[in-house]
Design a protein around this motif. Structure first.
Motif, PDB file in Angstrom:
ATOM      1  N   TYR A 191       0.824  -1.208   0.000  1.00  0.00           N
ATOM      2  CA  TYR A 191       0.000   0.000   0.000  1.00  0.00           C
ATOM      3  C   TYR A 191       0.862   1.263   0.000  1.00  0.00           C
ATOM      4  N   GLU A 192       1.856   1.294   0.871  1.00  0.00           N
ATOM      5  CA  GLU A 192       2.666   2.502   0.992  1.00  0.00           C
ATOM      6  C   GLU A 192       3.449   2.784  -0.292  1.00  0.00           C
ATOM      7  N   ASP A 193       3.884   1.728  -0.979  1.00  0.00           N
ATOM      8  CA  ASP A 193       4.542   1.916  -2.273  1.00  0.00           C
ATOM      9  C   ASP A 193       3.565   2.503  -3.295  1.00  0.00           C
ATOM     10  N   MET A 194       2.349   1.949  -3.311  1.00  0.00           N
ATOM     11  CA  MET A 194       1.343   2.429  -4.263  1.00  0.00           C
ATOM     12  C   MET A 194       0.938   3.859  -3.931  1.00  0.00           C
ATOM     13  N   ARG A 195       0.792   4.137  -2.664  1.00  0.00           N
ATOM     14  CA  ARG A 195       0.418   5.486  -2.239  1.00  0.00           C
ATOM     15  C   ARG A 195       1.484   6.496  -2.677  1.00  0.00           C
ATOM     16  N   ALA A 196       2.739   6.145  -2.513  1.00  0.00           N
ATOM     17  CA  ALA A 196       3.821   7.045  -2.926  1.00  0.00           C
ATOM     18  C   ALA A 196       3.796   7.272  -4.431  1.00  0.00           C
ATOM     19  N   THR A 197       3.444   6.232  -5.169  1.00  0.00           N
ATOM     20  CA  THR A 197       3.379   6.350  -6.626  1.00  0.00           C
ATOM     21  C   THR A 197       2.291   7.331  -7.058  1.00  0.00           C
ATOM     22  N   TRP A 198       1.187   7.357  -6.289  1.00  0.00           N
ATOM     23  CA  TRP A 198       0.033   8.168  -6.673  1.00  0.00           C
ATOM     24  C   TRP A 198      -0.122   9.420  -5.822  1.00  0.00           C
ATOM     25  N   CYS A 199       0.952   9.899  -5.249  1.00  0.00           N
ATOM     26  CA  CYS A 199       0.867  11.138  -4.483  1.00  0.00           C
ATOM     27  C   CYS A 199       0.624  12.338  -5.403  1.00  0.00           C
ATOM     28  N   ASP A 200       0.909  12.167  -6.700  1.00  0.00           N
ATOM     29  CA  ASP A 200       0.687  13.234  -7.680  1.00  0.00           C
ATOM     30  C   ASP A 200      -0.091  12.643  -8.860  1.00  0.00           C
ATOM     31  N   LEU A 201      -1.285  13.180  -9.143  1.00  0.00           N
ATOM     32  CA  LEU A 201      -2.132  12.648 -10.201  1.00  0.00           C
ATOM     33  C   LEU A 201      -1.834  13.256 -11.569  1.00  0.00           C
TER      34      LEU A 201
ATOM     35  N   GLU B 154      -9.161   0.960  -8.317  1.00  0.00           N
ATOM     36  CA  GLU B 154      -9.526  -0.424  -7.974  1.00  0.00           C
ATOM     37  C   GLU B 154      -8.614  -0.973  -6.885  1.00  0.00           C
ATOM     38  N   PHE B 155      -7.309  -0.660  -6.993  1.00  0.00           N
ATOM     39  CA  PHE B 155      -6.355  -1.130  -5.975  1.00  0.00           C
ATOM     40  C   PHE B 155      -6.702  -0.558  -4.608  1.00  0.00           C
ATOM     41  N   PHE B 156      -6.920   0.749  -4.521  1.00  0.00           N
ATOM     42  CA  PHE B 156      -7.171   1.383  -3.228  1.00  0.00           C
ATOM     43  C   PHE B 156      -8.516   0.958  -2.639  1.00  0.00           C
ATOM     44  N   THR B 157      -9.485   0.720  -3.517  1.00  0.00           N
ATOM     45  CA  THR B 157     -10.782   0.227  -3.039  1.00  0.00           C
ATOM     46  C   THR B 157     -10.638  -1.170  -2.447  1.00  0.00           C
ATOM     47  N   GLU B 158      -9.899  -2.032  -3.153  1.00  0.00           N
ATOM     48  CA  GLU B 158      -9.677  -3.394  -2.665  1.00  0.00           C
ATOM     49  C   GLU B 158      -8.897  -3.375  -1.345  1.00  0.00           C
ATOM     50  N   TYR B 159      -7.934  -2.479  -1.255  1.00  0.00           N
ATOM     51  CA  TYR B 159      -7.147  -2.388  -0.022  1.00  0.00           C
ATOM     52  C   TYR B 159      -8.036  -2.017   1.161  1.00  0.00           C
ATOM     53  N   SER B 160      -8.932  -1.061   0.952  1.00  0.00           N
ATOM     54  CA  SER B 160      -9.852  -0.670   2.018  1.00  0.00           C
ATOM     55  C   SER B 160     -10.700  -1.850   2.459  1.00  0.00           C
ATOM     56  N   GLN B 161     -11.173  -2.622   1.491  1.00  0.00           N
ATOM     57  CA  GLN B 161     -11.996  -3.790   1.799  1.00  0.00           C
ATOM     58  C   GLN B 161     -11.188  -4.840   2.564  1.00  0.00           C
ATOM     59  N   ASN B 162      -9.947  -5.053   2.158  1.00  0.00           N
ATOM     60  CA  ASN B 162      -9.087  -6.022   2.855  1.00  0.00           C
ATOM     61  C   ASN B 162      -8.826  -5.592   4.288  1.00  0.00           C
ATOM     62  N   CYS B 163      -8.585  -4.310   4.470  1.00  0.00           N
ATOM     63  CA  CYS B 163      -8.368  -3.796   5.824  1.00  0.00           C
ATOM     64  C   CYS B 163      -9.589  -4.054   6.700  1.00  0.00           C
ATOM     65  N   ALA B 164     -10.757  -3.847   6.128  1.00  0.00           N
ATOM     66  CA  ALA B 164     -11.997  -4.032   6.884  1.00  0.00           C
ATOM     67  C   ALA B 164     -12.155  -5.465   7.384  1.00  0.00           C
TER      68      ALA B 164
END
Length: 225
Positions: free
Chosen positions: A84-94, A107-117
Protein backbone atom coordinates in the motif's frame (compact mmCIF):
# COMPACT_ATOMS: atom_id res chain seq x y z
CA UNK A 1 -16.77 17.87 -32.94
CA UNK A 2 -13.19 17.14 -31.98
CA UNK A 3 -13.38 19.92 -29.42
CA UNK A 4 -16.47 18.43 -27.82
CA UNK A 5 -14.79 15.03 -27.67
CA UNK A 6 -11.70 16.50 -26.04
CA UNK A 7 -13.88 18.34 -23.53
CA UNK A 8 -15.75 15.12 -22.71
CA UNK A 9 -12.52 13.24 -22.26
CA UNK A 10 -11.13 15.99 -20.06
CA UNK A 11 -14.28 15.96 -17.94
CA UNK A 12 -14.14 12.17 -17.64
CA UNK A 13 -10.49 12.37 -16.64
CA UNK A 14 -11.27 15.02 -14.03
CA UNK A 15 -14.09 12.94 -12.56
CA UNK A 16 -11.86 9.88 -12.48
CA UNK A 17 -9.17 11.87 -10.68
CA UNK A 18 -11.71 13.08 -8.11
CA UNK A 19 -12.93 9.53 -7.57
CA UNK A 20 -9.36 8.32 -7.13
CA UNK A 21 -8.62 11.08 -4.62
CA UNK A 22 -11.68 10.02 -2.63
CA UNK A 23 -10.91 6.29 -2.58
CA UNK A 24 -7.31 7.09 -1.67
CA UNK A 25 -8.49 9.00 1.37
CA UNK A 26 -10.78 6.12 2.35
CA UNK A 27 -7.85 3.74 1.92
CA UNK A 28 -5.63 5.98 4.05
CA UNK A 29 -8.20 5.95 6.87
CA UNK A 30 -8.44 2.16 6.63
CA UNK A 31 -4.65 1.96 6.55
CA UNK A 32 -4.35 3.87 9.81
CA UNK A 33 -6.80 1.48 11.45
CA UNK A 34 -4.76 -1.47 10.18
CA UNK A 35 -1.50 -0.02 11.42
CA UNK A 36 -3.01 0.66 14.83
CA UNK A 37 -4.35 -2.88 15.09
CA UNK A 38 -0.95 -4.23 14.05
CA UNK A 39 0.81 -2.18 16.75
CA UNK A 40 -1.64 -3.33 19.44
CA UNK A 41 -1.16 -6.97 18.44
CA UNK A 42 2.60 -6.63 18.66
CA UNK A 43 2.33 -4.99 22.07
CA UNK A 44 0.10 -7.79 23.36
CA UNK A 45 2.49 -10.36 21.87
CA UNK A 46 5.40 -8.71 23.68
CA UNK A 47 3.50 -8.63 26.96
CA UNK A 48 3.00 -12.39 26.77
CA UNK A 49 6.62 -12.95 25.80
CA UNK A 50 7.76 -10.83 28.76
CA UNK A 51 6.17 -13.28 31.23
CA UNK A 52 8.40 -16.14 30.06
CA UNK A 53 11.94 -17.23 30.83
CA UNK A 54 12.02 -16.79 34.60
CA UNK A 55 12.19 -20.49 35.49
CA UNK A 56 8.98 -20.24 37.49
CA UNK A 57 7.07 -23.10 35.90
CA UNK A 58 5.12 -21.29 33.20
CA UNK A 59 4.70 -23.55 30.12
CA UNK A 60 7.24 -21.83 27.89
CA UNK A 61 7.19 -24.36 25.04
CA UNK A 62 3.43 -24.26 24.62
CA UNK A 63 3.19 -20.49 24.87
CA UNK A 64 6.06 -19.84 22.46
CA UNK A 65 4.34 -22.09 19.92
CA UNK A 66 1.28 -19.87 20.18
CA UNK A 67 3.41 -16.76 19.86
CA UNK A 68 5.15 -18.12 16.78
CA UNK A 69 1.82 -18.66 15.05
CA UNK A 70 1.24 -14.89 15.02
CA UNK A 71 4.33 -14.40 12.87
CA UNK A 72 2.51 -15.54 9.73
CA UNK A 73 -0.20 -12.98 10.44
CA UNK A 74 2.38 -10.24 10.95
CA UNK A 75 4.18 -11.13 7.73
CA UNK A 76 0.94 -10.96 5.77
CA UNK A 77 -0.09 -7.64 7.29
CA UNK A 78 3.37 -6.14 6.87
CA UNK A 79 3.32 -7.16 3.21
CA UNK A 80 -0.07 -5.47 2.80
CA UNK A 81 1.22 -2.31 4.44
CA UNK A 82 4.39 -2.20 2.34
CA UNK A 83 2.48 -2.71 -0.92
CA UNK A 84 0.00 0.00 0.00
CA UNK A 85 2.67 2.50 0.99
CA UNK A 86 4.54 1.92 -2.27
CA UNK A 87 1.34 2.43 -4.26
CA UNK A 88 0.42 5.49 -2.24
CA UNK A 89 3.82 7.05 -2.93
CA UNK A 90 3.38 6.35 -6.63
CA UNK A 91 0.03 8.17 -6.67
CA UNK A 92 0.87 11.14 -4.48
CA UNK A 93 0.69 13.23 -7.68
CA UNK A 94 -2.13 12.65 -10.20
CA UNK A 95 -0.60 14.85 -12.88
CA UNK A 96 -0.29 13.33 -16.38
CA UNK A 97 -2.08 10.11 -15.41
CA UNK A 98 -4.35 8.64 -18.05
CA UNK A 99 -7.82 7.27 -17.47
CA UNK A 100 -6.92 3.57 -17.48
CA UNK A 101 -4.10 4.09 -14.97
CA UNK A 102 -6.39 6.09 -12.69
CA UNK A 103 -9.07 3.40 -12.95
CA UNK A 104 -6.57 0.66 -12.06
CA UNK A 105 -5.29 2.65 -9.09
CA UNK A 106 -8.83 3.31 -7.84
CA UNK A 107 -9.53 -0.42 -7.97
CA UNK A 108 -6.36 -1.13 -5.98
CA UNK A 109 -7.17 1.38 -3.23
CA UNK A 110 -10.78 0.23 -3.04
CA UNK A 111 -9.68 -3.39 -2.67
CA UNK A 112 -7.15 -2.39 -0.02
CA UNK A 113 -9.85 -0.67 2.02
CA UNK A 114 -12.00 -3.79 1.80
CA UNK A 115 -9.09 -6.02 2.86
CA UNK A 116 -8.37 -3.80 5.82
CA UNK A 117 -12.00 -4.03 6.88
CA UNK A 118 -11.70 -7.83 7.06
CA UNK A 119 -8.18 -8.03 8.53
CA UNK A 120 -8.53 -5.47 11.35
CA UNK A 121 -11.15 -7.51 13.28
CA UNK A 122 -8.91 -10.58 13.01
CA UNK A 123 -5.99 -8.63 14.48
CA UNK A 124 -8.17 -7.28 17.26
CA UNK A 125 -9.37 -10.79 18.06
CA UNK A 126 -5.78 -12.05 18.19
CA UNK A 127 -4.86 -9.13 20.45
CA UNK A 128 -7.69 -9.94 22.85
CA UNK A 129 -6.54 -13.58 22.90
CA UNK A 130 -2.98 -12.57 23.78
CA UNK A 131 -4.18 -10.25 26.55
CA UNK A 132 -6.25 -13.11 27.93
CA UNK A 133 -3.25 -15.43 27.69
CA UNK A 134 -1.07 -12.90 29.53
CA UNK A 135 -3.60 -12.67 32.36
CA UNK A 136 -3.87 -16.46 32.51
CA UNK A 137 -0.09 -16.81 32.76
CA UNK A 138 0.16 -14.24 35.53
CA UNK A 139 -2.58 -16.07 37.44
CA UNK A 140 -0.87 -19.40 36.83
CA UNK A 141 2.42 -18.04 38.18
CA UNK A 142 0.67 -17.21 41.46
CA UNK A 143 -0.91 -20.68 41.63
CA UNK A 144 2.33 -22.50 40.87
CA UNK A 145 4.55 -20.51 43.24
CA UNK A 146 3.49 -22.16 46.57
CA UNK A 147 3.64 -25.75 45.33
CA UNK A 148 6.87 -25.08 43.46
CA UNK A 149 8.47 -23.73 46.63
CA UNK A 150 7.24 -26.77 48.55
CA UNK A 151 8.57 -29.20 45.95
CA UNK A 152 12.00 -27.58 45.91
CA UNK A 153 12.13 -27.74 49.71
CA UNK A 154 11.20 -31.42 49.61
CA UNK A 155 13.83 -32.05 46.94
CA UNK A 156 16.53 -30.45 49.08
CA UNK A 157 15.39 -32.41 52.14
CA UNK A 158 15.45 -35.70 50.21
CA UNK A 159 18.98 -35.00 48.99
CA UNK A 160 20.11 -34.26 52.55
CA UNK A 161 18.51 -37.42 53.89
CA UNK A 162 20.17 -39.57 51.24
CA UNK A 163 23.51 -37.94 51.98
CA UNK A 164 23.11 -38.73 55.67
CA UNK A 165 22.14 -42.31 54.87
CA UNK A 166 25.61 -42.88 53.44
CA UNK A 167 26.80 -45.24 50.70
CA UNK A 168 26.33 -48.31 52.88
CA UNK A 169 22.59 -47.80 53.28
CA UNK A 170 20.56 -50.47 51.53
CA UNK A 171 19.09 -49.26 48.22
CA UNK A 172 20.74 -45.85 48.53
CA UNK A 173 22.13 -45.72 45.00
CA UNK A 174 18.82 -46.74 43.42
CA UNK A 175 17.08 -44.04 45.44
CA UNK A 176 19.72 -41.53 44.43
CA UNK A 177 19.19 -42.40 40.76
CA UNK A 178 15.44 -41.93 41.18
CA UNK A 179 15.98 -38.60 42.89
CA UNK A 180 18.30 -37.44 40.12
CA UNK A 181 15.66 -38.33 37.54
CA UNK A 182 13.05 -36.43 39.54
CA UNK A 183 15.44 -33.49 39.72
CA UNK A 184 15.69 -33.51 35.93
CA UNK A 185 11.92 -33.47 35.67
CA UNK A 186 11.69 -30.63 38.16
CA UNK A 187 14.21 -28.54 36.25
CA UNK A 188 12.28 -29.16 33.03
CA UNK A 189 9.07 -28.11 34.77
CA UNK A 190 10.65 -24.95 36.12
CA UNK A 191 11.94 -24.10 32.63
CA UNK A 192 8.49 -24.69 31.16
CA UNK A 193 9.68 -27.47 28.87
CA UNK A 194 6.40 -29.36 28.91
CA UNK A 195 3.47 -29.66 26.56
CA UNK A 196 0.26 -28.65 28.29
CA UNK A 197 -2.51 -31.24 28.01
CA UNK A 198 -6.22 -30.56 28.11
CA UNK A 199 -6.78 -32.68 31.22
CA UNK A 200 -3.51 -31.83 33.01
CA UNK A 201 -2.56 -28.58 34.71
CA UNK A 202 0.95 -27.37 35.44
CA UNK A 203 0.20 -27.74 39.13
CA UNK A 204 -0.67 -31.40 38.48
CA UNK A 205 2.81 -31.96 37.03
CA UNK A 206 4.38 -30.43 40.14
CA UNK A 207 2.22 -32.57 42.42
CA UNK A 208 3.38 -35.67 40.55
CA UNK A 209 6.97 -34.67 41.29
CA UNK A 210 6.09 -33.92 44.90
CA UNK A 211 4.55 -37.37 45.35
CA UNK A 212 7.56 -39.11 43.85
CA UNK A 213 9.92 -37.19 46.13
CA UNK A 214 7.77 -38.23 49.08
CA UNK A 215 8.01 -41.87 48.01
CA UNK A 216 11.79 -41.60 47.80
CA UNK A 217 12.03 -40.00 51.23
CA UNK A 218 9.82 -42.71 52.71
CA UNK A 219 12.17 -45.33 51.26
CA UNK A 220 15.33 -43.82 52.72
CA UNK A 221 16.62 -46.15 55.50
CA UNK A 222 15.94 -44.13 58.65
CA UNK A 223 18.27 -46.14 60.82
CA UNK A 224 21.15 -45.09 58.62
CA UNK A 225 20.99 -41.54 59.95
Amino acid sequence: MWGRRRNAEARLLTEAGETLAYVMQVAEDAHELLRGARVRLEDAHNQVSATLGFGDGLPVNTVRTQLAQSQATWDSVDSMIATYEDMRATWCDLADADFEAIKSAAEFFTEYSQNCASVVPDLEGATDSFIGLRDTLLGLRDKVAPIRTRVHAAMAAAADELAWAGPAAQGRFALEARLNAVGDRLRALDAGHIEVEADRKVTDWYRDVEREIAEIRDAVPRSAY
